[in-house]
Motif scaffolding. Structure first.
Motif, PDB file in Angstrom:
ATOM      1  N   VAL A  53      71.696 110.647  -9.080  1.00 38.89           N
ATOM      2  CA  VAL A  53      73.013 110.596  -8.437  1.00 38.89           C
ATOM      3  C   VAL A  53      72.960 111.475  -7.191  1.00 38.89           C
ATOM      4  O   VAL A  53      72.327 112.533  -7.175  1.00 38.89           O
ATOM      5  N   GLY A  54      73.615 111.000  -6.129  1.00 36.86           N
ATOM      6  CA  GLY A  54      73.704 111.787  -4.908  1.00 36.86           C
ATOM      7  C   GLY A  54      75.056 112.458  -4.836  1.00 36.86           C
ATOM      8  O   GLY A  54      75.397 113.288  -5.674  1.00 36.86           O
ATOM      9  N   SER A  55      75.883 112.077  -3.866  1.00 33.66           N
ATOM     10  CA  SER A  55      77.232 112.636  -3.781  1.00 33.66           C
ATOM     11  C   SER A  55      78.177 111.818  -4.652  1.00 33.66           C
ATOM     12  O   SER A  55      77.959 110.637  -4.917  1.00 33.66           O
ATOM     13  N   ILE A  56      79.244 112.497  -5.078  1.00 30.80           N
ATOM     14  CA  ILE A  56      80.278 111.875  -5.908  1.00 30.80           C
ATOM     15  C   ILE A  56      81.607 112.063  -5.186  1.00 30.80           C
ATOM     16  O   ILE A  56      81.949 113.176  -4.774  1.00 30.80           O
ATOM     17  N   ASP A  57      82.347 110.985  -5.011  1.00 27.57           N
ATOM     18  CA  ASP A  57      83.616 111.085  -4.295  1.00 27.57           C
ATOM     19  C   ASP A  57      84.593 111.962  -5.063  1.00 27.57           C
ATOM     20  O   ASP A  57      84.817 111.753  -6.272  1.00 27.57           O
ATOM     21  N   GLY A  58      85.196 112.919  -4.371  1.00 23.22           N
ATOM     22  CA  GLY A  58      86.209 113.754  -4.990  1.00 23.22           C
ATOM     23  C   GLY A  58      87.460 112.947  -5.278  1.00 23.22           C
ATOM     24  O   GLY A  58      87.982 112.264  -4.397  1.00 23.22           O
ATOM     25  N   VAL A  59      87.952 113.001  -6.511  1.00 20.44           N
ATOM     26  CA  VAL A  59      89.133 112.212  -6.880  1.00 20.44           C
ATOM     27  C   VAL A  59      90.316 112.654  -6.010  1.00 20.44           C
ATOM     28  O   VAL A  59      90.655 113.825  -5.919  1.00 20.44           O
ATOM     29  N   GLY A  60      90.904 111.681  -5.316  1.00 21.34           N
ATOM     30  CA  GLY A  60      92.044 111.980  -4.454  1.00 21.34           C
ATOM     31  C   GLY A  60      91.685 112.806  -3.234  1.00 21.34           C
ATOM     32  O   GLY A  60      92.564 113.366  -2.589  1.00 21.34           O
ATOM     33  N   ALA A  61      90.398 112.889  -2.907  1.00 27.15           N
ATOM     34  CA  ALA A  61      89.968 113.747  -1.792  1.00 27.15           C
ATOM     35  C   ALA A  61      89.163 112.986  -0.749  1.00 27.15           C
ATOM     36  O   ALA A  61      88.506 113.582   0.078  1.00 27.15           O
ATOM     37  N   VAL A  62      89.216 111.670  -0.803  1.00 30.55           N
ATOM     38  CA  VAL A  62      88.523 110.849   0.190  1.00 30.55           C
ATOM     39  C   VAL A  62      89.573 109.976   0.874  1.00 30.55           C
ATOM     40  O   VAL A  62      90.208 109.141   0.249  1.00 30.55           O
ATOM     41  N   GLY A  63      89.783 110.215   2.152  1.00 25.46           N
ATOM     42  CA  GLY A  63      90.850 109.534   2.864  1.00 25.46           C
ATOM     43  C   GLY A  63      92.143 110.315   2.730  1.00 25.46           C
ATOM     44  O   GLY A  63      92.133 111.526   2.489  1.00 25.46           O
ATOM     45  N   SER A  64      93.277 109.639   2.883  1.00 24.07           N
ATOM     46  CA  SER A  64      94.581 110.306   2.825  1.00 24.07           C
ATOM     47  C   SER A  64      94.720 111.064   1.514  1.00 24.07           C
ATOM     48  O   SER A  64      94.644 110.479   0.436  1.00 24.07           O
ATOM     49  N   THR A  65      94.892 112.386   1.605  1.00 24.31           N
ATOM     50  CA  THR A  65      94.837 113.207   0.401  1.00 24.31           C
ATOM     51  C   THR A  65      96.060 114.086   0.223  1.00 24.31           C
ATOM     52  O   THR A  65      96.559 114.696   1.180  1.00 24.31           O
ATOM     53  N   LYS A  66      96.517 114.185  -1.018  1.00 23.02           N
ATOM     54  CA  LYS A  66      97.637 115.064  -1.346  1.00 23.02           C
ATOM     55  C   LYS A  66      97.212 116.525  -1.399  1.00 23.02           C
ATOM     56  O   LYS A  66      98.068 117.397  -1.535  1.00 23.02           O
ATOM     57  N   LEU A  67      95.913 116.778  -1.288  1.00 21.50           N
ATOM     58  CA  LEU A  67      95.468 118.166  -1.155  1.00 21.50           C
ATOM     59  C   LEU A  67      96.048 118.809   0.093  1.00 21.50           C
ATOM     60  O   LEU A  67      96.150 120.031   0.188  1.00 21.50           O
ATOM     61  N   LEU A  68      96.421 117.984   1.071  1.00 20.78           N
ATOM     62  CA  LEU A  68      97.019 118.478   2.308  1.00 20.78           C
ATOM     63  C   LEU A  68      98.457 117.985   2.460  1.00 20.78           C
ATOM     64  O   LEU A  68      98.958 117.836   3.569  1.00 20.78           O
ATOM     65  N   SER A  69      99.119 117.741   1.330  1.00 22.82           N
ATOM     66  CA  SER A  69     100.510 117.305   1.357  1.00 22.82           C
ATOM     67  C   SER A  69     101.422 118.465   1.743  1.00 22.82           C
ATOM     68  O   SER A  69     101.164 119.624   1.423  1.00 22.82           O
ATOM     69  N   ALA A  70     102.518 118.139   2.420  1.00 20.63           N
ATOM     70  CA  ALA A  70     103.526 119.156   2.735  1.00 20.63           C
ATOM     71  C   ALA A  70     104.309 119.570   1.494  1.00 20.63           C
ATOM     72  O   ALA A  70     104.953 120.620   1.477  1.00 20.63           O
ATOM     73  N   ASP A  71     104.212 118.764   0.440  1.00 25.80           N
ATOM     74  CA  ASP A  71     104.926 119.046  -0.804  1.00 25.80           C
ATOM     75  C   ASP A  71     104.078 119.905  -1.741  1.00 25.80           C
ATOM     76  O   ASP A  71     102.978 119.508  -2.124  1.00 25.80           O
ATOM     77  N   THR A  72     104.593 121.063  -2.113  1.00 27.95           N
ATOM     78  CA  THR A  72     103.826 122.023  -2.916  1.00 27.95           C
ATOM     79  C   THR A  72     103.408 121.445  -4.262  1.00 27.95           C
ATOM     80  O   THR A  72     102.259 121.610  -4.708  1.00 27.95           O
ATOM     81  N   LYS A  73     104.318 120.764  -4.941  1.00 30.04           N
ATOM     82  CA  LYS A  73     104.014 120.200  -6.261  1.00 30.04           C
ATOM     83  C   LYS A  73     102.911 119.147  -6.170  1.00 30.04           C
ATOM     84  O   LYS A  73     101.999 119.115  -7.003  1.00 30.04           O
ATOM     85  N   SER A  74     102.985 118.295  -5.152  1.00 32.19           N
ATOM     86  CA  SER A  74     101.943 117.274  -4.962  1.00 32.19           C
ATOM     87  C   SER A  74     100.583 117.922  -4.748  1.00 32.19           C
ATOM     88  O   SER A  74      99.571 117.463  -5.290  1.00 32.19           O
ATOM     89  N   ARG A  75     100.568 118.987  -3.968  1.00 32.84           N
ATOM     90  CA  ARG A  75      99.303 119.705  -3.730  1.00 32.84           C
ATOM     91  C   ARG A  75      98.743 120.280  -5.024  1.00 32.84           C
ATOM     92  O   ARG A  75      97.547 120.161  -5.305  1.00 32.84           O
ATOM     93  N   GLU A  76      99.606 120.920  -5.800  1.00 31.21           N
ATOM     94  CA  GLU A  76      99.145 121.535  -7.050  1.00 31.21           C
ATOM     95  C   GLU A  76      98.548 120.505  -8.000  1.00 31.21           C
ATOM     96  O   GLU A  76      97.514 120.743  -8.622  1.00 31.21           O
ATOM     97  N   GLU A  77      99.192 119.354  -8.110  1.00 33.00           N
ATOM     98  CA  GLU A  77      98.678 118.284  -8.981  1.00 33.00           C
ATOM     99  C   GLU A  77      97.316 117.799  -8.494  1.00 33.00           C
ATOM    100  O   GLU A  77      96.401 117.556  -9.302  1.00 33.00           O
ATOM    101  N   ALA A  78      97.183 117.656  -7.182  1.00 28.73           N
ATOM    102  CA  ALA A  78      95.912 117.195  -6.614  1.00 28.73           C
ATOM    103  C   ALA A  78      94.804 118.219  -6.843  1.00 28.73           C
ATOM    104  O   ALA A  78      93.664 117.858  -7.160  1.00 28.73           O
TER     105      ALA A  78
END
Length: 292
Positions: A53-78
């Motif tokens: 196995v090489g790289s593994i896509d981060g769940v919810g971290a490839v493309g538009s991501t809630k890790l950078l959401s303006a909403d605090t709760k959405s970020r925490e879940e991500a």
């Protein structure tokens, strides 16, 4: 230099199923497969074919991501979902997590997204250290006209690495994005070589006739090729402007130990299973000149 060569899974090849993907990759002498999901079943398929196995896509971290959401709760879940995935893939022996940090709101200025990132990522990277996972940031700048992705320019990478010095947070070195942005792809190796956690085999051809028409901004009335915005197009290695001989020498100099993984995005090798397979084979043959 004897580097392993791998591939990301393109659509038509992937549609055949993971066992077929593995058979094809092994048959043409590839060593590594990048996967969108890594579990025991996928691990068994790869190992049975003699692949890693090489790289593994981060769940919810490839493309538009809630890790950078303006909403605090959405970020925490991500963040919690990503940490759980890190633990799971670590238990299976995975090492590299692939990310492309495009804000959930693509109109968000990069400076604002960076401030959110500073709040979100220290805890993610600390967990990566605990699980011995290495994050590899993809340098695709994101959708036009906003180009909101964090980590696609030296300016932003420098700022991010100043905030988080851990080598568990690094880059996926893909020279194709640097060439299209007008960034010296060899100088990036010199400055950020110790932060390269993965490497893509993809190229870019600068289209000078098209550049005359629209400059470096996106073409207004459509483009002439797939995987293009007008003045450039992505290609397989060897059919663009990347100097792979010099890339190989510099990767060796900075001590990069990972594979070179083909990412197939090329107008000429797209649209059918046969074309995709041909593109992967030609890309592998070219990379093998310098890395095998």
């Amino acid at each position: 230099m004897n580097k392993k060569i791998g591939m990301r899974i393109s659509p038509k090849i992937g549609a055949e199923g993971m066992e077929s993907v593995a058979r094809f990759a092994a048959s043409i002498g590839l060593d590594v497969i990048d996967v969108p999901v890594y579990n025991q079943e996928v691990k068994d398929v790869l190992e049975n074919a003699g692949l890693e196995v090489g790289s593994i896509d981060g769940v919810g971290a490839v493309g538009s991501t809630k890790l950078l959401s303006a909403d605090t709760k959405s970020r925490e879940e991500a963040v919690n979902a990503l940490k759980s995935q890190m633990t799971e893939i670590s238990e299976l022996g995975g090492k590299v997590m692939f990310m492309c940090l495009v804000p959930e709101d693509i109109t968000m200025p990069r400076k604002k997204a960076f401030e959110i990132w500073k709040e979100t990522f220290p805890t993610i990277v600390k967990h990566a250290e605990q699980e011995n996972i290495y994050i590899a940031l993809e340098g695709w700048p994101g959708p036009a006209p906003y180009y909101p992705t964090l980590g696609c320019t030296p300016e932003m990478l420098r700022a991010m690495f100043n905030e988080i010095p851990s080598k568990h947070f690094g880059i996926n070195y893909d020279p194709s994005h640097l060439v299209r942005l007008g960034i010296d792809h060899l100088r990036v190796l010199s400055e950020f070589g110790d932060r390269i956690n993965y490497c893509h085999g993809k190229d870019t051809e600068i289209l000078y006739d098209e550049q005359y028409e629209c400059g470096n901004i996106t073409a207004t009335f459509g483009v002439n090729y797939d995987f293009s915005e007008g003045s450039w197009r992505y290609t397989i290695p060897g059919q663009g402007d990347v100097d792979w001989a010099k890339v190989a020498v510099r990767l060796e100099k900075v001590g990069y130990q990972g594979p070179i993984s083909i990412e197939l995005e090329d107008h000429r090798y797209w649209g059918s299973l046969e074309k995709e397979q041909q593109g992967i084979i030609k890309a592998k043959e070219h990379l093998a000149i310098y890395f095998k």
